[in-house]
Design a protein around this motif. Structure first.
Motif, mmCIF file in Angstrom:
data_model
loop_
_atom_site.group_PDB
_atom_site.id
_atom_site.type_symbol
_atom_site.label_atom_id
_atom_site.label_comp_id
_atom_site.label_asym_id
_atom_site.label_seq_id
_atom_site.Cartn_x
_atom_site.Cartn_y
_atom_site.Cartn_z
ATOM 1 N N TRP A 292 54.098 107.565 96.189
ATOM 2 C CA TRP A 292 54.490 108.416 95.066
ATOM 3 C C TRP A 292 53.283 108.850 94.234
ATOM 4 O O TRP A 292 53.256 109.967 93.688
ATOM 5 N N THR A 293 52.291 108.002 94.116
ATOM 6 C CA THR A 293 51.065 108.395 93.401
ATOM 7 C C THR A 293 50.371 109.538 94.127
ATOM 8 O O THR A 293 49.906 110.509 93.490
ATOM 9 N N ILE A 294 50.299 109.449 95.452
ATOM 10 C CA ILE A 294 49.706 110.536 96.240
ATOM 11 C C ILE A 294 50.482 111.830 96.016
ATOM 12 O O ILE A 294 49.894 112.914 95.833
ATOM 13 N N PHE A 295 51.814 111.742 95.998
ATOM 14 C CA PHE A 295 52.620 112.950 95.826
ATOM 15 C C PHE A 295 52.403 113.566 94.443
ATOM 16 O O PHE A 295 52.356 114.805 94.310
ATOM 17 N N ILE A 296 52.280 112.749 93.413
ATOM 18 C CA ILE A 296 52.027 113.272 92.065
ATOM 19 C C ILE A 296 50.682 113.986 92.019
ATOM 20 O O ILE A 296 50.550 115.074 91.422
ATOM 21 N N ILE A 297 49.668 113.407 92.646
ATOM 22 C CA ILE A 297 48.349 114.055 92.687
ATOM 23 C C ILE A 297 48.432 115.388 93.414
ATOM 24 O O ILE A 297 47.828 116.390 92.992
ATOM 25 N N LEU A 298 49.189 115.429 94.503
ATOM 26 C CA LEU A 298 49.330 116.675 95.263
ATOM 27 C C LEU A 298 50.041 117.749 94.438
ATOM 28 O O LEU A 298 49.675 118.930 94.511
ATOM 29 N N THR A 299 51.038 117.350 93.673
ATOM 30 C CA THR A 299 51.748 118.318 92.831
ATOM 31 C C THR A 299 50.804 118.900 91.780
ATOM 32 O O THR A 299 50.783 120.124 91.549
ATOM 33 N N ALA A 300 50.009 118.042 91.143
ATOM 34 C CA ALA A 300 49.033 118.526 90.165
ATOM 35 C C ALA A 300 47.992 119.413 90.844
ATOM 36 O O ALA A 300 47.595 120.460 90.296
ATOM 37 N N ASN A 301 47.554 119.016 92.044
ATOM 38 C CA ASN A 301 46.576 119.818 92.786
ATOM 39 C C ASN A 301 47.112 121.216 93.085
ATOM 40 O O ASN A 301 46.371 122.211 93.003
ATOM 41 N N THR A 302 48.399 121.325 93.409
ATOM 42 C CA THR A 302 49.001 122.630 93.688
ATOM 43 C C THR A 302 48.956 123.523 92.452
ATOM 44 O O THR A 302 48.602 124.710 92.532
ATOM 45 N N GLY A 303 49.298 122.981 91.289
ATOM 46 C CA GLY A 303 49.246 123.768 90.059
ATOM 47 C C GLY A 303 47.836 124.196 89.704
ATOM 48 O O GLY A 303 47.596 125.355 89.321
ATOM 49 N N PHE A 304 46.880 123.279 89.838
ATOM 50 C CA PHE A 304 45.490 123.619 89.517
ATOM 51 C C PHE A 304 44.938 124.680 90.478
ATOM 52 O O PHE A 304 44.172 125.566 90.063
ATOM 53 N N ASP A 305 45.321 124.607 91.747
ATOM 54 C CA ASP A 305 44.836 125.599 92.707
ATOM 55 C C ASP A 305 45.365 126.997 92.374
ATOM 56 O O ASP A 305 44.647 127.997 92.523
ATOM 57 N N THR B 4 38.737 120.406 89.867
ATOM 58 C CA THR B 4 39.830 119.574 90.368
ATOM 59 C C THR B 4 39.922 119.598 91.898
ATOM 60 O O THR B 4 40.576 118.717 92.469
ATOM 61 N N GLN B 5 39.295 120.589 92.554
ATOM 62 C CA GLN B 5 39.428 120.680 94.003
ATOM 63 C C GLN B 5 38.733 119.516 94.725
ATOM 64 O O GLN B 5 39.386 118.783 95.476
ATOM 65 N N PRO B 6 37.412 119.297 94.513
ATOM 66 C CA PRO B 6 36.811 118.125 95.168
ATOM 67 C C PRO B 6 37.411 116.815 94.679
ATOM 68 O O PRO B 6 37.531 115.855 95.446
ATOM 69 N N LEU B 7 37.820 116.770 93.410
ATOM 70 C CA LEU B 7 38.428 115.545 92.883
ATOM 71 C C LEU B 7 39.742 115.235 93.597
ATOM 72 O O LEU B 7 40.014 114.073 93.928
ATOM 73 N N SER B 8 40.544 116.259 93.866
ATOM 74 C CA SER B 8 41.818 116.042 94.551
ATOM 75 C C SER B 8 41.607 115.549 95.978
ATOM 76 O O SER B 8 42.316 114.653 96.449
ATOM 77 N N VAL B 9 40.630 116.130 96.668
ATOM 78 C CA VAL B 9 40.350 115.699 98.038
ATOM 79 C C VAL B 9 39.929 114.238 98.057
ATOM 80 O O VAL B 9 40.348 113.456 98.924
#
Length: 320
Positions: free
Chosen positions: A59-72, A97-102
């Motif tokens: 679930w933590t990974i999914f939350i990060i991915l959701t935030a990454n989608t908005g930032f992108d 946020t892009q390298p940070l998300s990866v």
């Protein structure tokens, strides 16, 4: 007097090579987010037996991915809408946020698969070596993330080359090593029984397919970055990486129920086959064996009556 504007003078930028790859990469990222949501819903239905830490991790990974989608989406909205028509100058505010998300998604997922190699494999040096590359990749990703606000502008992107090379090359090596090592470890688990070996082959194919997609994008990211410096083509492969890591993790977890059912069916088929196997004549001479299974019975045992010998042979068969 004409109201026409004079033709522009001075150097110009080809925005197709600046914003084009970013936009294509974000399109891929958004499409993969839909795949991730579907995988997450499937995991929600099949995660009841998982440990609490594993559910929290997913679930933590999914939350990060959701935030990454908005930032992108904001990364492209800022230059194309808010600064429409302006020449590429400053990097978008959310670009950091892009390298940070990866890093936040890729490194934990790599550690998860390294842990699987450690628990399944007999040779412990291999996951240790892969862990070193993963740590180097983590350091390079953090280094790149810190450098992005310092660079601040598109024209200064060459200052990111050294940190990004360390990050991307180490990450590509880690992903390739994980895919190859998992396939090798799973192959070593074959039992020689056709029913179970077929299931192991399916697990290997799924592992290689999902792992190699991430590894392939990492390699293409490195190749484009090293050969097309000054352009942003590598972001076509870099931006979708967080989603690819998550899909690789979720597809592996979601496949467990299918493989559990397949293994149960295989065990049932093996048991049925054993029950239906023609019974041998326990009274024929070649079938005699002692309690230790040495292959022959004592002479006194050969002279037993059929009922006594039947009881004796039943005990031997049960023990074997």
């Amino acid at each position: 007097m004409s109201d026409a504007l004079p033709p522009p003078t001075g150097p110009t930028f080809d925005v197709r090579l600046i914003y084009g790859p970013l936009l294509v990469g974000i399109f891929f990222n958004l499409i993969l987010y839909g795949v991730t949501v579907t995988q997450q819903l499937n995991y929600l239905q099949s995660s009841r037996r998982d440990a609490g830490w594993l559910r929290a991790f997913v679930w933590t990974i999914f939350i990060i991915l959701t935030a990454n989608t908005g930032f992108d989406m904001w990364i492209m909205y800022e230059p194309l809408i808010l600064h429409y028509g302006a020449m590429p100058g400053k990097l978008p505010t959310a670009f950091v946020t892009q390298p940070l998300s990866v890093v936040l998604v890729g490194f934990p997922v790599q550690v998860f698969f390294i842990w699987r190699i450690w628990t399944l494999g007999q040779v412990k040096i291999i996951p240790l070596i892969i862990s070193l590359f993963a740590l180097v990749s983590l350091a390079g990703g953090i280094w790149t993330t810190v450098m992005v606000p310092i660079v601040a502008e598109f024209r200064n992107i060459p200052q990111l080359y050294r940190s990004a090379e360390v990050w991307l090359i180490a990450s590509a090596v880690t992903d390739l090593a994980i895919a190859v090592s998992l396939a090798a470890v799973l192959r070593s688990k074959k039992t020689g029984i056709g029913a179970t070996d077929g299931i192991v082959d399916k697990i290997i194919r799924m592992t290689v397919q999902t792992g190699l997609i991430t590894a392939l994008c990492s390699v293409l990211d490195v190749i484009c970055f090293l050969t097309l410096q000054g352009e942003t083509v590598n972001f076509i492969w870099n931006i979708p990486l967080p989603k690819l890591y998550a899909i690789c993790l979720l597809s592996t977890l979601n496949a467990r129920e299918t493989f559990r059912s397949a293994f149960s069916d295989a065990r049932g088929a093996i048991s049925t086959s054993a029950e239906l196997r023609p019974k041998q004549n326990v009274f024929s001479k070649p079938q005699f064996m002692d309690y230790k299974g040495t292959g022959s019975l004592a002479e006194d045992d050969r002279n037993m009556g059929p009922s006594e010998l039947g009881i004796r042979m039943t005990k031997v068969v049960e023990r074997v």
